[in-house]
Scaffold this motif. Structure first.
Motif, PDB file in Angstrom:
ATOM      1  N   HIS A  40       0.880  -1.168   0.000  1.00 41.22           N
ATOM      2  CA  HIS A  40       0.000   0.000   0.000  1.00 41.22           C
ATOM      3  C   HIS A  40       0.911   1.210   0.000  1.00 41.22           C
ATOM      4  O   HIS A  40       1.607   1.463   0.984  1.00 41.22           O
ATOM      5  N   ASP A  42       1.708   5.430  -0.740  1.00 40.31           N
ATOM      6  CA  ASP A  42       1.160   6.769  -0.904  1.00 40.31           C
ATOM      7  C   ASP A  42       1.743   7.396  -2.159  1.00 40.31           C
ATOM      8  O   ASP A  42       2.665   6.844  -2.784  1.00 40.31           O
ATOM      9  N   ASP A  79      -8.124   5.357   2.510  1.00 34.37           N
ATOM     10  CA  ASP A  79      -7.893   6.587   3.264  1.00 34.37           C
ATOM     11  C   ASP A  79      -7.483   6.253   4.689  1.00 34.37           C
ATOM     12  O   ASP A  79      -8.140   5.448   5.359  1.00 34.37           O
ATOM     13  N   ARG A  80      -6.393   6.899   5.147  1.00 36.12           N
ATOM     14  CA  ARG A  80      -5.906   6.736   6.515  1.00 36.12           C
ATOM     15  C   ARG A  80      -6.114   8.059   7.239  1.00 36.12           C
ATOM     16  O   ARG A  80      -5.554   9.070   6.827  1.00 36.12           O
ATOM     17  N   HIS A  96      -9.066  -4.282   5.600  1.00 36.23           N
ATOM     18  CA  HIS A  96      -7.747  -3.761   5.907  1.00 36.23           C
ATOM     19  C   HIS A  96      -7.487  -3.713   7.404  1.00 36.23           C
ATOM     20  O   HIS A  96      -8.420  -3.560   8.189  1.00 36.23           O
ATOM     21  N   LEU A  98      -5.086  -1.410   9.997  1.00 33.42           N
ATOM     22  CA  LEU A  98      -4.386  -0.130  10.022  1.00 33.42           C
ATOM     23  C   LEU A  98      -3.671   0.013  11.350  1.00 33.42           C
ATOM     24  O   LEU A  98      -4.302  -0.062  12.412  1.00 33.42           O
ATOM     25  N   THR A 100      -2.306   2.092  14.187  1.00 34.77           N
ATOM     26  CA  THR A 100      -2.663   3.420  14.692  1.00 34.77           C
ATOM     27  C   THR A 100      -1.446   4.231  15.107  1.00 34.77           C
ATOM     28  O   THR A 100      -1.579   5.401  15.441  1.00 34.77           O
ATOM     29  N   GLY A 103       0.794   3.936  10.758  1.00 36.86           N
ATOM     30  CA  GLY A 103      -0.032   4.057   9.552  1.00 36.86           C
ATOM     31  C   GLY A 103       0.100   2.913   8.575  1.00 36.86           C
ATOM     32  O   GLY A 103      -0.482   2.948   7.497  1.00 36.86           O
ATOM     33  N   VAL A 105      -0.546  -0.366   6.539  1.00 38.08           N
ATOM     34  CA  VAL A 105      -1.808  -0.977   6.120  1.00 38.08           C
ATOM     35  C   VAL A 105      -1.508  -2.372   5.586  1.00 38.08           C
ATOM     36  O   VAL A 105      -0.584  -2.552   4.802  1.00 38.08           O
ATOM     37  N   VAL A 131     -12.356  -1.967   9.081  1.00 36.60           N
ATOM     38  CA  VAL A 131     -10.949  -1.641   9.259  1.00 36.60           C
ATOM     39  C   VAL A 131     -10.562  -2.100  10.654  1.00 36.60           C
ATOM     40  O   VAL A 131     -11.119  -1.651  11.657  1.00 36.60           O
ATOM     41  N   LYS A 133      -8.109  -1.905  13.560  1.00 44.39           N
ATOM     42  CA  LYS A 133      -7.141  -0.910  14.018  1.00 44.39           C
ATOM     43  C   LYS A 133      -6.383  -1.442  15.221  1.00 44.39           C
ATOM     44  O   LYS A 133      -6.967  -2.078  16.097  1.00 44.39           O
TER      45      LYS A 133
END
Length: 146
Positions: A40, A42, A79-80, A96, A98, A100, A103, A105, A131, A133
């Protein structure tokens, strides 16, 4: 939505671009190849990696390519909260996880939950997203136990 289950090799990437009606260009080919390598990423990571191979590429051009890739179903966006969104090659439905803290994924092979009985009676629900977390293994290892 087009589903890309296996996207390996330059020829496969070229064929996927053609299959969705996008012209094959060097930058498109490189950006999709970067994403096909997995993970994943950016926009900054995608741009940096593709730029190393191409010599020149702007973040704005990558944003435009990703928009086209999303519109044609080649790429999915996650989107995070508080962090830049990340992108991945579209594939089988998944959820997914995530982290915390950092970040990170990860994909989770799990079906989305069904709408509870009686909830949203007027709606046609097409999809749901879960999601998970928490802390990734790296952050968990570096965080003292509480």
């Amino acid at each position: 939505m087009a589903v890309v289950e296996e996207l390996t090799g330059r020829e496969a990437v070229i064929q996927r671009l053609r299959d969705v009606g996008l012209r094959v260009t060097g930058p498109r080919l490189e950006v999709l190849t970067v994403l096909a390598a997995g993970g994943h990423l950016d926009v900054e990571a995608i741009t940096t990696t593709a730029r190393e191979r191409l010599g020149t590429l702007t973040s704005q051009a990558v944003y435009e390519m990703l928009r086209h890739f999303q519109e044609t179903g080649l790429v999915s966006k996650f989107d995070r909260p508080g962090l830049p969104a990340v992108f991945e090659i579209s594939g089988p439905a998944h959820q997914h996880a995530l982290c915390t803290v950092c970040g990170r994924v990860e994909n989770v092979a799990a079906a989305a939950p069904a709408t509870p009985d009686g909830a949203l009676p007027e709606w046609r629900v097409d999809d749901a997203e879960v999601v998970f977390k928490g802390l990734c293994p790296d952050c968990r290892a570096s965080t003292p136990a509480a």
